[in-house]
Design a protein around this motif. Structure first.
Motif, PDB file in Angstrom:
ATOM      1  N   ILE A  18       0.855  -1.183   0.000  1.00 16.64           N
ATOM      2  CA  ILE A  18       0.000   0.000   0.000  1.00 16.64           C
ATOM      3  C   ILE A  18       0.895   1.238   0.000  1.00 16.64           C
ATOM      4  N   ASP A  19       0.526   2.215  -0.786  1.00 14.34           N
ATOM      5  CA  ASP A  19       1.283   3.459  -0.890  1.00 14.34           C
ATOM      6  C   ASP A  19       1.210   4.218   0.427  1.00 14.34           C
ATOM      7  N   VAL A  20       2.323   4.782   0.854  1.00 12.06           N
ATOM      8  CA  VAL A  20       2.363   5.511   2.126  1.00 12.06           C
ATOM      9  C   VAL A  20       1.388   6.692   2.127  1.00 12.06           C
ATOM     10  N   SER A 101      -2.198   2.586  -7.403  1.00 13.69           N
ATOM     11  CA  SER A 101      -1.733   1.302  -7.921  1.00 13.69           C
ATOM     12  C   SER A 101      -0.271   1.086  -7.520  1.00 13.69           C
ATOM     13  N   TRP A 102       0.098  -0.164  -7.367  1.00 18.27           N
ATOM     14  CA  TRP A 102       1.478  -0.453  -6.987  1.00 18.27           C
ATOM     15  C   TRP A 102       2.457   0.031  -8.058  1.00 18.27           C
ATOM     16  N   LYS A 103       2.018   0.024  -9.320  1.00 18.91           N
ATOM     17  CA  LYS A 103       2.900   0.503 -10.391  1.00 18.91           C
ATOM     18  C   LYS A 103       3.168   2.008 -10.243  1.00 18.91           C
ATOM     19  N   ASN A 104       2.138   2.769  -9.897  1.00 23.22           N
ATOM     20  CA  ASN A 104       2.335   4.203  -9.678  1.00 23.22           C
ATOM     21  C   ASN A 104       3.239   4.451  -8.478  1.00 23.22           C
ATOM     22  N   THR A 105       3.083   3.636  -7.448  1.00 26.12           N
ATOM     23  CA  THR A 105       3.939   3.771  -6.267  1.00 26.12           C
ATOM     24  C   THR A 105       5.391   3.515  -6.631  1.00 26.12           C
TER      25      THR A 105
END
Length: 142
Positions: A18-20, A101-105
């Motif tokens: 998960i993004d911070v 999204s995990w890719k954006n993170t």
């Protein structure tokens, strides 16, 4: 160098990332919601992502030719193949939430890491650690 080997363990394991920024936003929503008071709530995306998929994206963004070499001694014997959280209670309290999204993170992490280390390299070249030097080599800045 533009190529190299990366020795790893099991990249087929899947984890809930998960993004911070999402964690901060969700915590703020929970702090300000009376229905969350005293509750135990999982802050998670509720989705599992393969560690290998993340590594592949990092390598792709680096622009380098990195070979992934799985080594038996790096594989944990009791590693869970898939582990992710249940965010049902979270979403019931805060409502619908559009997780990053995990890719954006990963893109954000790579961009920030490169910027920070490029500035360090520019202003304090004698202070670059071996790990930073390795990463800067990976992305072509050293």
């Amino acid at each position: 160098p533009d190529k190299g080997d990366l020795k790893t363990g099991n990249l087929n394991t899947k984890r809930d990332f998960i993004d911070v920024d999402d964690v901060i936003n969700l915590m703020w929503k929970l702090i300000n919601n009376k229905h969350a008071n005293g509750e135990i709530i999982n802050i998670c995306s509720g989705k599992a992502v393969a560690v290998g998929d993340i590594l592949e994206l990092v390598i792709k963004l680096s622009g380098k030719e990195i070979s992934i070499v799985s080594e038996e001694e790096r594989i944990r014997k009791n590693d869970l193949l898939i582990h992710f959280g249940d965010n049902t209670k979270l979403l019931n309290i805060v409502g619908d939430y559009n997780f990053t999204s995990w890719k954006n993170t990963i893109n954000k992490i790579m961009e920030n890491w490169i910027k920070i280390n490029y500035l360090l390299l520019e202003h304090f070249p004698q202070k670059i650690s071996r790990s930073m030097e390795g990463f800067l080599n990976l992305v072509g800045l050293f």
